[in-house]
Design a protein around this motif. Structure first.
Motif, PDB file in Angstrom:
ATOM      1  N   PRO A 219       6.100  -6.944  -4.538  1.00  7.47           N
ATOM      2  CA  PRO A 219       5.162  -6.208  -3.483  1.00  7.47           C
ATOM      3  C   PRO A 219       5.326  -7.177  -1.969  1.00  7.47           C
ATOM      4  N   CYS A 220       4.784  -6.167  -0.973  1.00 10.96           N
ATOM      5  CA  CYS A 220       5.611  -6.643   0.298  1.00 10.96           C
ATOM      6  C   CYS A 220       4.361  -7.681   0.615  1.00 10.96           C
ATOM      7  N   PRO A 221       4.503  -8.763   1.241  1.00 10.93           N
ATOM      8  CA  PRO A 221       3.538 -10.151   1.427  1.00 10.93           C
ATOM      9  C   PRO A 221       3.333  -9.681   2.980  1.00 10.93           C
TER      10      PRO A 221
ATOM     11  N   LEU B 164       2.198  -6.958   4.238  1.00 11.97           N
ATOM     12  CA  LEU B 164       0.652  -5.628   4.012  1.00 11.97           C
ATOM     13  C   LEU B 164      -0.323  -6.533   2.823  1.00 11.97           C
ATOM     14  N   LEU B 165      -1.513  -6.550   3.075  1.00  6.29           N
ATOM     15  CA  LEU B 165      -2.745  -5.688   2.154  1.00  6.29           C
ATOM     16  C   LEU B 165      -2.414  -4.678   1.379  1.00  6.29           C
ATOM     17  N   PRO B 166      -3.816  -4.779  -0.099  1.00  2.00           N
ATOM     18  CA  PRO B 166      -3.905  -3.893  -0.477  1.00  2.00           C
ATOM     19  C   PRO B 166      -4.870  -3.037   0.618  1.00  2.00           C
TER      20      PRO B 166
END
Lengths: 95, 485
Positions: B273-275, B277-279
């Protein structure tokens, strides 16, 4: 899991890090203590826990689709090792 | 025993945003190298991505257009690999939580039958830069203008059974994304690129091993690459060999393909998961607002053409599938005030010229208004169909010249003679000069006579320098000859 002196030597070579003879034992020991901590963490039961990708209780902000960046090629290319015709040059890659 | 082909497609669609997916740098095509690559696109330390709202909206619009589920929460992941046109060392993409869930696209085949192609999902991601391997003496040149351009990658289920279906699907998708305005559809600029997964098997047997041919950027290349790969796999299997799971490269210029890497050499992309960028959370009412803003889809347009212009299913399909084609058709039909003639000219003369010169309809040297004007003159009898083709050619060959069809008709002196008095004079002259042929005609059996008319018509057209209205010539000639018998 523990690692041996030979593993550290190999890792140092792969990562292109120079580790001196006098440091090699200390490095092996400290990495092993980190691995012990990881073992401890892995012992926790996480079957009912949803993986958390992000600790923040927030959602992604979105920006408007307007151009906000100027052309700064000259600045960026001043610090590049090699450029030509506006392109960044890198060792030849061919698939 | 026969073989079955199983095909799945992955389509990269460049979204028609003004800026990159994660930065405010321009995405305009054709800029000088690296003038549209900002600190974020170059992966400078300390930069953070901020997601482009327009890219998100365009992905949602696509989902709505194919009746797909829109995921209210989606997330970005990092796909790690090393290549110099990817400065971050990873591509920001969506793996586990794509923005668009399953949907369907219906295709129409040449025999008029329909087939549903299921879409597995579509996700947002960024494009990479471009590598230039020539001219730098052992070095490669990198242009990062394209790095960070927003894409949706559309992944189909393996529902496609041959190259014809793949082509129909690709064209349908092209029409869809251009109609809803999320992509400019310019294949030659890489706005739409296809990856093709192909395997073959005997009927009722499990799926065969598949290969992937990447980065096909024209419909024709995709069709040829599939045909070639299917034939290769069947050859290998019939010779007792086995298919290796591999990635292949197809070269359209030489119509040849080669293996790029096998499964053993395949990258381990180490997704996580890209840290940065948030959901991404989408509100249902925002989706409804986008749904309400959807323009007319090709399917609805096709039905409208059939109802309003009495076009056949097939004709309406060809003219409505592509937004540019539809726009051209409607504009020329309006000027011509004749949808059927406009349809015939677009699918006939114009398409033939566009295809043979590989020109996009958006770049057609003959504008919709010019074609409409030409049709007006065919309809009112000013020019024959043959003359019209001459005028069309003149318009086609002088793209810079903004002359109307009327200007060309004037310049080339192509005015058709429809004045009945003038035509009668011509007919009388030819008959008077053809005593022998008239005698033969009179003697001949009635069933042979129609064929003998050709001589007279030829002489009359020659005498009129090709400008007599052929239909009128026929009528007058027949009347006069019959009167002589």
């Amino acid at each position: 899991m523990t690692i041996e002196r030979a593993d550290i030597e190999k890792l140092a070579k792969l990562a292109q890090i120079g580790i001196t003879e006098e440091n090699i034992v200390a490095t092996t020991n400290s990495i092993n203590s980190v691995l012990t901590l990881v073992d401890q963490l892995q012992a926790a039961d996480t079957t009912a826990v949803e993986p958390m990708a992000n600790p923040l209780d927030a959602t992604q902000r979105l920006r408007a689709d307007t151009v906000s960046e100027a052309n700064c090629r000259e600045n960026f290319q001043n610090i590049a090792p090699a450029v030509a015709d506006g392109l960044y040059l890198v060792p030849r890659v061919i698939e | 025993m026969s073989w079955e082909t199983v095909i799945g497609l992955e389509i990269h669609v460049q979204l028609a945003t003004k800026t990159k997916i994660f930065s405010g740098a321009s995405t305009a095509f054709g800029a000088a190298p690296n003038t549209q690559a900002c600190a974020i696109d170059l992966a400078m330390p300390g930069t953070l991505p901020v997601l482009n709202k327009k890219a998100v909206d365009m992905a949602i619009l696509f989902g709505l257009a194919i009746d797909a589920e829109i995921n209210l929460v989606s997330a970005f992941d990092r796909k790690n690999y090393f290549y110099p046109d990817l400065p971050k060392g990873y591509q920001t993409t969506q793996l586990d939580k794509p923005i668009v869930g399953p949907g369907t696209v219906e295709i129409t085949l040449a025999d008029g039958s329909h087939k549903n192609i299921r879409i597995h999902h579509a996700h947002l991601e960024e494009d990479a830069g471009k590598s230039l391997h020539e001219d730098f003496d052992g070095m490669s040149g990198i242009d990062l203008n394209r790095a960070g351009t927003p894409l949706i990658e559309i992944v189909t289920e393996p529902d496609i059974s041959n190259a014809e279906e793949a082509l129909a699907f690709a064209k349908k998708l092209h029409g869809l994304v251009t109609s809803i305005g999320i992509c400019d559809g310019k294949m030659s600029q890489g706005s739409l690129r296809f990856d093709v997964n192909v395997s073959v098997r005997r009927p009722d047997e499990p799926l065969g091993t598949r290969t992937e041919t990447k980065n096909l950027n024209s419909f024709r290349f995709m069709e040829k690459a599939i045909a070639k790969e299917v034939a290769r796999q069947i050859d290998v299997l019939e010779d007792g060999g086995t298919i290796r799971q591999e990635t292949r490269l197809y070269d359209g210029d030489t119509d040849s393909a080669r293996s790029m890497r096998s499964k053993e050499e395949a990258n381990d992309y180490r997704y996580f998961p890209c840290p940065d960028l948030l959901p991404v959370v989408i509100e249902q009412n925002h989706i409804e607002a986008l749904r309400a803003s959807l323009p007319e889809l090709p399917e609805a347009r096709k039905k409208r053409y059939m109802a309003d212009y009495s076009l056949s299913d097939y004709d309406a399909g060809i003219l409505s599938d592509d937004a540019s084609m539809a726009h051209y058709f409607e504009a020329s039909a309006e000027v011509a005030d004749d949808a059927k003639l406009a349809a015939n000219w677009i699918m006939g003369e114009l398409s033939a010229q566009l295809n043979s010169s590989e020109t996009d309809i958006n770049d057609s040297p003959v504008s919709a208004e010019q074609l409409g004007g030409l049709i007006v003159r065919i309809k009112d009898g000013s020019i024959s169909n043959k003359m019209a083709r001459t005028v069309f050619e003149a318009l086609w060959n002088n793209p810079a010249d903004k002359s109307s069809a009327d200007d060309i008709i004037e310049q080339l002196g192509l005015k058709q003679v429809s004045d009945s008095g003038a035509i009668e004079t011509l007919v009388d002259e030819v008959i008077a000069n053809s005593a022998q042929q008239v005698a033969n005609y009179a003697k001949a059996d009635a069933s042979k006579r129609p064929k003998m008319l050709g001589y007279f018509v030829g002489q009359i057209m020659k005498a009129s320098k090709g400008q007599a209205n052929p239909q009128q010539v026929n009528e007058v000639l027949l009347k006069k000859l019959d009167a002589l018998i």
